[in-house]
Design a protein around this motif. Structure first.
Motif, mmCIF file in Angstrom:
data_model
loop_
_atom_site.group_PDB
_atom_site.id
_atom_site.type_symbol
_atom_site.label_atom_id
_atom_site.label_comp_id
_atom_site.label_asym_id
_atom_site.label_seq_id
_atom_site.Cartn_x
_atom_site.Cartn_y
_atom_site.Cartn_z
ATOM 1 N N LEU A 512 0.453 -4.589 1.065
ATOM 2 C CA LEU A 512 0.774 -3.257 1.561
ATOM 3 C C LEU A 512 -0.257 -2.234 1.083
ATOM 4 O O LEU A 512 -0.660 -1.334 1.846
ATOM 5 N N PHE A 513 -0.717 -2.358 -0.136
ATOM 6 C CA PHE A 513 -1.738 -1.451 -0.666
ATOM 7 C C PHE A 513 -3.044 -1.604 0.102
ATOM 8 O O PHE A 513 -3.682 -0.595 0.473
ATOM 9 N N LEU A 514 -3.482 -2.840 0.369
ATOM 10 C CA LEU A 514 -4.749 -3.063 1.071
ATOM 11 C C LEU A 514 -4.688 -2.559 2.507
ATOM 12 O O LEU A 514 -5.635 -1.928 3.006
ATOM 13 N N ILE A 515 -3.586 -2.800 3.194
ATOM 14 C CA ILE A 515 -3.450 -2.335 4.582
ATOM 15 C C ILE A 515 -3.313 -0.815 4.622
ATOM 16 O O ILE A 515 -3.846 -0.151 5.522
ATOM 17 N N GLY A 516 -2.622 -0.236 3.637
ATOM 18 C CA GLY A 516 -2.480 1.216 3.597
ATOM 19 C C GLY A 516 -3.810 1.923 3.405
ATOM 20 O O GLY A 516 -4.025 3.019 3.948
ATOM 21 N N CYS A 517 -4.733 1.324 2.643
ATOM 22 C CA CYS A 517 -6.050 1.930 2.425
ATOM 23 C C CYS A 517 -6.950 1.845 3.656
ATOM 24 O O CYS A 517 -8.077 2.371 3.640
ATOM 25 N N ALA A 518 -6.482 1.201 4.729
ATOM 26 C CA ALA A 518 -7.259 1.101 5.972
ATOM 27 C C ALA A 518 -6.555 1.771 7.149
ATOM 28 O O ALA A 518 -6.986 1.597 8.299
ATOM 29 N N ALA A 519 -5.482 2.529 6.896
ATOM 30 C CA ALA A 519 -4.702 3.156 7.970
ATOM 31 C C ALA A 519 -5.332 4.506 8.328
ATOM 32 O O ALA A 519 -5.110 5.510 7.630
ATOM 33 N N PHE A 520 -6.121 4.532 9.412
ATOM 34 C CA PHE A 520 -6.742 5.781 9.859
ATOM 35 C C PHE A 520 -5.806 6.582 10.764
ATOM 36 O O PHE A 520 -5.961 7.791 10.884
ATOM 37 N N GLU A 521 -4.869 5.943 11.438
ATOM 38 C CA GLU A 521 -4.023 6.584 12.430
ATOM 39 C C GLU A 521 -2.749 7.132 11.783
ATOM 40 O O GLU A 521 -2.210 6.543 10.828
ATOM 41 N N GLN A 522 -2.261 8.263 12.343
ATOM 42 C CA GLN A 522 -1.080 8.900 11.789
ATOM 43 C C GLN A 522 0.171 8.054 11.983
ATOM 44 O O GLN A 522 1.031 7.997 11.083
ATOM 45 N N ASP A 523 0.304 7.395 13.129
ATOM 46 C CA ASP A 523 1.493 6.566 13.340
ATOM 47 C C ASP A 523 1.509 5.369 12.395
ATOM 48 O O ASP A 523 2.568 4.898 11.979
ATOM 49 N N GLN A 524 0.335 4.869 12.042
ATOM 50 C CA GLN A 524 0.275 3.778 11.070
ATOM 51 C C GLN A 524 0.724 4.266 9.686
ATOM 52 O O GLN A 524 1.414 3.542 8.960
ATOM 53 N N ILE A 544 4.635 1.020 -8.313
ATOM 54 C CA ILE A 544 4.592 1.322 -6.881
ATOM 55 C C ILE A 544 4.230 2.787 -6.654
ATOM 56 O O ILE A 544 3.472 3.113 -5.723
ATOM 57 N N VAL A 545 4.737 3.669 -7.479
ATOM 58 C CA VAL A 545 4.486 5.106 -7.313
ATOM 59 C C VAL A 545 3.000 5.407 -7.425
ATOM 60 O O VAL A 545 2.432 6.177 -6.630
ATOM 61 N N PHE A 546 2.317 4.798 -8.367
ATOM 62 C CA PHE A 546 0.890 5.064 -8.565
ATOM 63 C C PHE A 546 0.046 4.436 -7.455
ATOM 64 O O PHE A 546 -0.976 5.015 -7.055
ATOM 65 N N ALA A 547 0.462 3.284 -6.979
ATOM 66 C CA ALA A 547 -0.256 2.679 -5.852
ATOM 67 C C ALA A 547 -0.159 3.568 -4.617
ATOM 68 O O ALA A 547 -1.158 3.756 -3.893
ATOM 69 N N LYS A 548 1.017 4.143 -4.364
ATOM 70 C CA LYS A 548 1.181 5.042 -3.213
ATOM 71 C C LYS A 548 0.334 6.307 -3.369
ATOM 72 O O LYS A 548 -0.232 6.828 -2.395
ATOM 73 N N GLU A 549 0.210 6.818 -4.569
ATOM 74 C CA GLU A 549 -0.602 8.024 -4.795
ATOM 75 C C GLU A 549 -2.078 7.752 -4.515
ATOM 76 O O GLU A 549 -2.790 8.618 -3.991
ATOM 77 N N VAL A 550 -2.547 6.562 -4.855
ATOM 78 C CA VAL A 550 -3.939 6.209 -4.547
ATOM 79 C C VAL A 550 -4.141 6.132 -3.037
ATOM 80 O O VAL A 550 -5.164 6.603 -2.501
ATOM 81 N N VAL A 551 -3.192 5.551 -2.313
ATOM 82 C CA VAL A 551 -3.294 5.475 -0.855
ATOM 83 C C VAL A 551 -3.331 6.874 -0.253
ATOM 84 O O VAL A 551 -4.109 7.145 0.683
ATOM 85 N N ASP A 552 -2.529 7.789 -0.765
ATOM 86 C CA ASP A 552 -2.555 9.172 -0.268
ATOM 87 C C ASP A 552 -3.929 9.802 -0.477
ATOM 88 O O ASP A 552 -4.426 10.560 0.375
ATOM 89 N N SER A 553 -4.568 9.528 -1.610
ATOM 90 C CA SER A 553 -5.910 10.073 -1.871
ATOM 91 C C SER A 553 -6.927 9.500 -0.893
ATOM 92 O O SER A 553 -7.838 10.217 -0.438
ATOM 93 N N ILE A 554 -6.798 8.231 -0.559
ATOM 94 C CA ILE A 554 -7.700 7.612 0.422
ATOM 95 C C ILE A 554 -7.524 8.265 1.789
ATOM 96 O O ILE A 554 -8.517 8.538 2.499
ATOM 97 N N TRP A 555 -6.300 8.560 2.164
ATOM 98 C CA TRP A 555 -6.048 9.195 3.465
ATOM 99 C C TRP A 555 -6.680 10.586 3.524
ATOM 100 O O TRP A 555 -7.199 10.999 4.570
ATOM 101 N N GLU A 556 -6.641 11.306 2.429
ATOM 102 C CA GLU A 556 -7.264 12.635 2.406
ATOM 103 C C GLU A 556 -8.770 12.529 2.633
ATOM 104 O O GLU A 556 -9.366 13.343 3.370
ATOM 105 N N LEU A 557 -9.416 11.551 2.000
ATOM 106 C CA LEU A 557 -10.862 11.368 2.205
ATOM 107 C C LEU A 557 -11.167 10.912 3.626
ATOM 108 O O LEU A 557 -12.200 11.308 4.209
ATOM 109 N N MET A 558 -10.308 10.093 4.187
ATOM 110 C CA MET A 558 -10.494 9.664 5.584
ATOM 111 C C MET A 558 -10.472 10.858 6.531
ATOM 112 O O MET A 558 -11.311 10.982 7.436
ATOM 113 N N ASP A 559 -9.506 11.749 6.331
ATOM 114 C CA ASP A 559 -9.377 12.915 7.204
ATOM 115 C C ASP A 559 -10.576 13.846 7.072
ATOM 116 O O ASP A 559 -10.939 14.556 8.016
#
Length: 582
Positions: A512-524, A544-559
């Motif tokens: 889930l962490f690896l796939i989340g770090c590649a989710a460019f689309e909002q619906d994903q 789990i909480v810290f893994a989700k926070e890292v994914v959120d940071s990746i999404w910000e850089l993607m945007d």
């Protein structure tokens, strides 16, 4: 106007005494008034000087005869003489005048009446009990604080207002104790002696009280299920292998209870669980150090660890996951486990398989979230240097060979990152292209050893999909592309096919962490967020909480279109974190 000399001045005095006896006194002014005018008085005196008695003669006659004798002569022996109450009459400086129409005895000097000795009694005497001030008994029903301070308590319950007004801690009220006779107290003591209840001694070393028994039950029924795919089956290695070992080793039992308290604290935070976790952790590490020191002192070449000590190291490694520790605490346990894995083997084949699977799983997974790492020896076919039966495996990825691919991709990422930091061009050189092609070919040829249609098969295919996404994010530019979009969509479908509850969720966080770090689309991202929430509710693992926070940071850089959004290891390192996303 002439004075009437027919009246004797002693008679006038007798009338005054009689009036004083019964308390009937006319007004002072009426008794001490003077005749019409001084001129008339003077004229009367001049006309008959011999008929008017002088003041001196009257006083001498009064002083010669006692008052008591005159009263006795006036009253018969049969009459009752009332008590004369002495009253404080201010008659010293006033002029006496006769009663009725009798003129004053002397026009120039007033009549003086002798006062009794001592202070006169104006009011009736009071009783001694009434005159003394009534003493108040000290109240014994006030709060404990007011009684200690010797202050008056308003006895408001449960806490008095006096303490609250003075901002003082009110200790409350002592229970009301009823008075009992000696016989009653003796009978009560005999009843208590018959009701004595002796606590049973602990059955297992390390399990000291009721809370520890709750922790042990929680580990057997819940915590062990989120650490292994076996769930509550009899083949679960934590209940089948580790618990019987913990019954014979106190240090391992403390380690098990520490892990259980950590998991309970993640599900429902409580200071009681936190304190008990700290207690068992301290006891476990102390006993582990004692065992290791004992083995070092024995000498005889290389130190051989007992299975119970190896199990303790493994449990403390898992504790850092449940506790959500981000300070890299798991590293010291990983170093010790790696040394054990390279130097010795257990005589118990089941325990050796459990140790190999869990150690290599977390060792390879630690490379995904860390900048530091060393290559792990692999065989040419990407398999680990040991064999695990896929049907009895406790984890996904180790027994089926997928973690061999993940380890190769981690090595490739370190080489690419080094070329970027050194500004080498091209980033993907010939060796990197050959390695990426080999990994891609191996993933396409990989065959799932699980039975199709089962949850194990679905989670195995999810790991395969996440491994390919990991390879794509390592070798391709960080921007949206139809290939990566399709791979992430397929991975989300695998996640949605998994049971929302059950032991299968224990292996979902890493893919889930690896796939989340590649989710460019909002619906994903909506689906990824839902999966993270369900995973937290199902397993309660603290990382789990810290893994989700890292994914959120990746999404910000993607945007923002940042090309560094592929390198989440640097983001984790910038936050000062070091944790396992497993």
């Amino acid at each position: 106007m002439t004075l009437d000399s027919s009246r004797n001045p002693s008679q006038t005095l007798d009338r005054m005494i009689s009036t004083l006896s019964f308390g009937h006194l006319p007004p002072v002014r009426s008794r001490l008034s003077i005749s019409s005018s001084p001129q008339s008085s003077m004229s009367s005196n001049s006309e008959s000087p011999m008929e008017t008695p002088t003041f001196e003669s009257n006083r001498n006659s009064l002083s010669d005869t006692p008052i008591e004798s005159r009263i006795d002569s006036r009253l018969g022996s049969d009459e009752i003489i009332p008590k004369v109450e002495e009253q404080e009459l201010q008659l010293a400086d006033v002029k006496a005048e006769p009663f009725g129409e009798e003129p004053p005895v002397s026009p120039t000097e007033p009549i003086r009446i002798r006062r009794g000795r001592g202070r006169p009694r104006i009011y009736p005497p009071r009783s001694p009990t009434a005159s003394s001030k009534a003493t108040k008994a000290r109240s014994k029903t006030g709060c404990t604080t007011c009684r200690k301070r010797k202050k008056k308590c308003d006895e408001t319950r449960p806490f008095c207002l006096s303490c609250q007004k003075n901002n003082i801690h009110c200790e409350g009220y002592k229970p009301v104790e009823l008075w009992k006779s000696g016989k009653e107290r003796a009978a009560e003591a005999r009843r208590h002696s018959l009701d004595v209840k002796f606590e049973l001694p602990p059955l297992m070393e390390g399990v000291e009280n009721d809370l520890d028994r709750v922790l042990l039950q929680h580990f057997a029924s819940r915590a062990s299920c989120v650490l292994s795919l076996q769930g509550d089956q009899p083949s679960n290695p934590f209940t089948k292998i580790l618990l019987p070992m913990a019954l014979r080793h106190e240090g391992l039992m403390h380690s098990v209870l520490c892990l259980s308290a950590s998991h309970l604290c993640s599900l429902s935070p409580s200071q009681i669980y936190e304190d008990r976790q700290t207690f068992h952790r301290g006891k476990a590490l102390n006993l582990l150090n004692q065992d290791l020191a004992k083995h070092r002192d024995s000498g005889g070449g290389a130190m051989i660890y007992e299975d119970s000590n190896v199990a303790q190291i493994l449990i403390h490694l898992l504790h850092s996951i449940c506790d959500g520790n981000t300070s890299g605490e798991f590293r010291m346990h990983m170093v010790a486990a790696k040394k054990i894995a390279m130097t010795q083997k257990s005589k118990d084949p089941e325990f050796q398989t459990l140790f190999d699977e869990f150690f290599y799983y977390h060792l390879i997974a630690s490379e995904i979230t860390s900048l530091d790492g060393t290559e792990i020896p692999m065989m040419d076919d990407f398999n680990l240097p040991f064999q695990v039966n896929p049907e009895t495996a406790a984890l996904i990825g180790v027994s089926d060979g997928l973690f061999g691919f993940i380890s190769k991709i981690s090595n490739l990422r370190r080489k690419i990152r080094a070329r970027i930091d050194n500004h080498l061009d091209p980033i993907m050189d010939y060796e990197a292209l050959i390695a990426a092609h080999a990994i891609d070919s191996g993933l396409r040829a990989w065959v799932c050893p699980q039975t199709p249609g089962t949850a194990r098969y679905t989670v195995s295919m999810l790991y395969r999909q996440a491994t390919w996404v990991y390879l794509y994010r390592t070798t391709k530019e960080s921007k949206p592309h139809p290939y990566i979009k399709g791979a992430v969509d397929d991975g989300i479908r695998y996640i949605n096919e998994l049971p929302a509850e059950g032991p299968i969720q224990s292996n979902v966080l890493l893919p889930l962490f690896l796939i989340g770090c590649a989710a460019f689309e909002q619906d994903q991202r909506l689906e990824i967020n839902r999966a993270f929430s369900g995973l937290m509710a199902s397993t309660g693992l603290g990382n789990i909480v810290f893994a989700k926070e890292v994914v959120d940071s990746i999404w910000e850089l993607m945007d923002l279109g940042d090309t560094e959004s592929w390198d989440w290891e640097k983001i984790i390192n910038a936050k000062g974190w070091d944790f396992l996303a497993t």
